[in-house]
Design an enzyme around this catalytic site. Structure first.
Site, PDB file in Angstrom:
ATOM      1  N   CYS A  99      51.518  34.691  52.172  1.00  0.00           N
ATOM      2  CA  CYS A  99      50.593  34.166  51.156  1.00  0.00           C
ATOM      3  C   CYS A  99      50.776  34.888  49.813  1.00  0.00           C
ATOM      4  CB  CYS A  99      49.149  34.238  51.650  1.00  0.00           C
ATOM      5  SG  CYS A  99      48.051  33.112  50.738  1.00  0.00           S
ATOM      6  N   ASP A 168      40.565  38.519  52.416  1.00  0.00           N
ATOM      7  CA  ASP A 168      39.491  37.739  51.789  1.00  0.00           C
ATOM      8  C   ASP A 168      38.158  38.359  52.158  1.00  0.00           C
ATOM      9  OD1 ASP A 168      40.671  35.083  50.528  1.00  0.00           O
ATOM     10  OD2 ASP A 168      41.872  35.700  52.220  1.00  0.00           O
TER      11      ASP A 168
HETATM   12  P1  RI2 Z   1      43.747  38.869  46.482  1.00  0.00           P
HETATM   13  C1  RI2 Z   1      44.034  34.443  49.470  1.00  0.00           C
HETATM   14  O1  RI2 Z   1      43.269  33.358  49.841  1.00  0.00           O
HETATM   15  C2  RI2 Z   1      44.948  34.970  50.558  1.00  0.00           C
HETATM   16  O2  RI2 Z   1      44.392  34.912  51.847  1.00  0.00           O
HETATM   17  C3  RI2 Z   1      45.115  36.373  50.067  1.00  0.00           C
HETATM   18  O3  RI2 Z   1      45.675  37.248  51.019  1.00  0.00           O
HETATM   19  C4  RI2 Z   1      43.689  36.695  49.726  1.00  0.00           C
HETATM   20  O4  RI2 Z   1      43.194  35.526  49.077  1.00  0.00           O
HETATM   21  C5  RI2 Z   1      43.438  37.898  48.893  1.00  0.00           C
HETATM   22  O5  RI2 Z   1      43.846  37.719  47.586  1.00  0.00           O
HETATM   23  P2  RI2 Z   1      43.271  31.945  49.024  1.00  0.00           P
HETATM   24  O6  RI2 Z   1      42.325  32.083  47.858  1.00  0.00           O
HETATM   25  O7  RI2 Z   1      42.307  39.161  46.246  1.00  0.00           O
HETATM   26  O8  RI2 Z   1      44.698  31.645  48.604  1.00  0.00           O
HETATM   27  O9  RI2 Z   1      44.502  40.071  46.979  1.00  0.00           O
HETATM   28  O10 RI2 Z   1      42.745  30.953  50.016  1.00  0.00           O
HETATM   29  O11 RI2 Z   1      44.413  38.206  45.300  1.00  0.00           O
END
Ligand code: RI2
Length: 275
Positions: A99, A168
């Site tokens: 991701c 998250d």
């Molecule tokens: P940061 C994202 O979720 C991913 O799961 C990623 O690991 C997490 O948020 C944390 O992101 P999504 O918003 O706070 O893409 O480290 O569903 O940027």
């Protein structure tokens, strides 16, 4: 559409995404339009994002004064996480990630800035392909990237020295909630003795889980996976999954590099508003 509504729309449709970016956008939205209704609207947008809820709770009594304090928290925490995390990377290593996480990106950028030579292997991360954001961002600063389809992750991980993932949410049991697939990859990392580090700002901790509240796993629309599936095919599109703390070598946060249980102690002592 007013600026507040525009930010809400972008969070909902994931133009603004990643737990930290979502939380920062919510703080900015409250600085534009404060009040109980704005708070309710913002916390309803992404159910698996306690960072958004914590940030909103922190600023809601006086967004104009506390908003900049919250934004500064994220900036300073990002720097510390990058600094602590970069220490785990050595020349010649292969780092695997899934991701797109602001904090994982920060660590890799810092290691690169320090002149460390390493390679990144990452997954495309179906259905929204956030892995491409990771690959583009890292390739643009000169890190060599090998990009895999999600189902090739075992193959990619076997060759890796480190597994970094974001968060998250972190529950009171030390479980980390992150993009779907993360626990599966952590199990593979465990099998091959590859250290698995969760890289996160500690405001992802969800204090509600102390009272037995189960962090909801966001279920997203079917169309993200298959626009027109045949009749009798039900699309299951879970955005996240829980990672068992036994599979997590350490959590790298602005508080330091700690096992999940010590991380939780640190969060509660450092940020009383998260108790
Ligand atoms: P940061 C994202 O979720 C991913 O799961 C990623 O690991 C997490 O948020 C944390 O992101 P999504 O918003 O706070 O893409 O480290 O569903 O940027």
């Amino acid at each position: 559409m007013d600026k507040f509504a525009e930010i809400c729309k972008k969070i909902k449709n994931m133009e603004i995404r990643g737990a930290e970016e979502v939380a920062k956008a919510a703080v900015r939205a409250l600085m534009i339009k404060s009040g109980e209704n704005s708070v309710k609207k913002l916390v309803s947008l992404r159910p698996t994002e306690p960072c958004l809820v914590n940030a909103v709770n922190f600023v809601k009594s006086d967004p104009k004064r506390l908003g900049p304090v919250a934004l500064n928290h994220f900036t300073e925490a990002d720097k510390k996480i990058a600094e602590y995390g970069a220490k785990t990377i050595e020349d010649g290593m292969i780092v695997f990630t899934h991701c797109h996480s602001t904090n994982v990106m920060g660590i890799l950028k810092e290691a690169k800035r320090q002149g460390k030579k390493f390679e990144l292997h990452n997954t495309e991360t179906r259905p929204l392909l956030q892995g491409r954001i990771t690959a583009k961002e890292m390739a643009s600063i000169g890190i060599k990237v090998k990009h895999y389809v999600d189902s090739a992750a075992r193959f990619a991980l076997k060759k890796a020295d480190l597994f970094f993932f974001g968060a998250d949410a972190v529950t009171t049991e030390g479980k980390v909630i992150n993009k779907i697939g993360t626990e599966m990859f952590a199990e593979i990392a465990d099998k091959y003795d590859i250290p698995a580090y969760c890289c996160t700002d500690s405001w992802k901790y969800d204090p509600k889980t102390v009272f037995g509240f189960m962090e909801p796993i966001e279920s997203r629309g079917a169309k993200e996976v298959w626009d027109k599936p045949p009749k009798n095919v039900e699309i299951v599109n879970l955005a996240f999954e829980r990672v068992d703390p036994k599979l997590i070598t350490a959590i790298i946060s602005e508080l330091g590099v700690y096992s999940p249980d010590l991380f939780l102690d640190g969060v509660k002592t450092t940020y009383p508003f998260l108790r």
